[in-house]
Enzyme design. Structure first.
Site, PDB file in Angstrom:
ATOM      1  NE  ARG A 226      -4.630  -1.501  -0.143  1.00 53.59           N
ATOM      2  CZ  ARG A 226      -4.704  -2.279  -0.666  1.00 53.59           C
ATOM      3  NH1 ARG A 226      -3.116  -3.037  -1.535  1.00 53.59           N
ATOM      4  NH2 ARG A 226      -5.455  -3.402  -1.188  1.00 53.59           N
ATOM      5  CD  GLU A 255      -2.906   3.070  -5.621  1.00 54.18           C
ATOM      6  OE1 GLU A 255      -3.851   2.631  -6.378  1.00 54.18           O
ATOM      7  OE2 GLU A 255      -1.657   2.464  -5.283  1.00 54.18           O
ATOM      8  CG  HIS A 273      -2.753  -0.545  -7.496  1.00 52.18           C
ATOM      9  ND1 HIS A 273      -3.403   0.000  -6.050  1.00 52.18           N
ATOM     10  CD2 HIS A 273      -2.719  -2.201  -7.218  1.00 52.18           C
ATOM     11  CE1 HIS A 273      -3.548  -1.210  -5.120  1.00 52.18           C
ATOM     12  NE2 HIS A 273      -3.521  -2.830  -5.339  1.00 52.18           N
TER      13      HIS A 273
END
Length: 333
Positions: A226, A255, A273
């Site tokens: 993360r 993000e 991601h």
């Protein structure tokens, strides 16, 4: 009568077929007041407002392993079960972690850019020197399923393994010779540090200015967990100064925004991601999320982990009909 279930995003056809056998799929939140289940994704905010709009909700199935987008306390108060899909993305994420390690260490992306713009100057003994992994130390922060899968691959590259484990127990799937260490010891001794921790208040900026400054000069930092685990400003400063040789990042603090300060650094490998993004893995995630909902509604054990137990599993057909009509359905019965 089929049970109404909200899909906040489109799933793969195979997953939607699993749901359709037992459920009526609802694709708009505005039309989902009677939905008893929901299949959600990381970009959805599942909070009190979401629960208020779905008063009949009994179960939320996240199509991912992380659940930091879900207010788990609120779900527990309302008796809504929360499920996720940790078991199916382990190996794909471990593969991507090693892809980033190798790309950052051997400057693969930089070399590709040089060749594409026609700037390859010819072979030279000191040209584009990278970091060799053989004989080095891999530091794994977080030895859950993914951390263990990453560590198991380290012997193939001749690397020793140090690890930090939040539970305090030695992971059963760690490779032989892997040694537990404090975070400080791990950072000081590792040539590559890779993060595999969930997003939480306890892990926010756990790799900050002080931690990065304690890392070995010339080390590499990789994050497929993360973005909140790393202080991006501190990372940029360490890369600019040359204290760190490189970084590989698949996740970011805000993000999908990635700051220009990161994007402009040549020794950083950035991916959007996609650590779990193989067709097989993402398909398995969607199918597992679908099976979790169906299992809960039928009163069976879920296909994967239950994060918040919620109310009693299983649904009386009469209550399903009431929910479908928009009436309230008991969550704790």
């Amino acid at each position: 009568m089929k049970i109404p279930v909200l899909l906040t995003r489109r799933l793969f056809p195979e997953a939607e077929r699993i749901l359709s056998r037992r459920c009526r799929l609802v694709r708009r939140l505005a039309e989902a007041r009677g939905a008893v289940g929901a299949v959600v994704q990381l970009t959805d905010r599942i909070d009190a407002r979401f629960f208020d709009r779905l008063p009949a909700l009994r179960v939320v199935s996240q199509c991912a392993v992380g659940v930091d987008n879900i207010d788990l306390e609120e779900a527990g108060r309302r008796g809504v079960a929360i499920m996720n899909t940790p078991g199916v993305l382990t190996e794909a994420t471990a593969e991507m972690t090693w892809a980033l390690i190798l790309a950052a260490a051997r400057r693969v992306v930089e070399g590709d850019r040089v060749c594409r713009r026609g700037a390859f100057p010819g072979w030279d003994l000191e040209y584009m020197l990278g970091t060799g992994l053989w004989g080095g130390t891999l530091g794994v922060v977080g030895m859950g399923r993914i951390g263990c899968a990453v560590a198991r691959r380290a012997p193939a590259f001749g690397m020793k393994v140090l690890y930090v484990n939040r539970t305090g127990r030695r992971p059963g799937e760690a490779p032989p010779g892997a040694r537990r260490a404090s975070l400080g010891r791990l950072l000081a001794a590792s040539d590559v540090v890779t993060l595999h921790v969930p997003a939480s208040a306890g892990t926010r900026h756990m790799i900050g200015r002080r931690e990065i400054s304690s890392m070995k000069r010339g080390a590499i930092l990789v994050n497929t967990a993360r973005g909140s685990a790393v202080d991006q400003q501190a990372l940029v400063a360490a890369l600019r100064s040359g204290h760190l040789a490189g970084a590989g990042l698949d996740v970011f603090e805000r993000e999908p925004w990635i700051p220009g300060s990161l994007r402009r650094l040549p020794r950083v490998v950035l991916t959007p991601h996609v650590a779990s993004a193989t067709r097989r893995t993402r398909g398995a995630m969607a199918e597992t999320a679908a099976r979790n909902v169906v299992a809960f509604l039928e009163g069976r054990p879920p296909a994967d982990r239950t994060v918040v137990p919620g109310g009693r599993a299983g649904l009386n057909p009469g209550r399903a009909g009431a929910a479908s009509a928009g009436g309230p359905a008991g969550r704790r019965a």
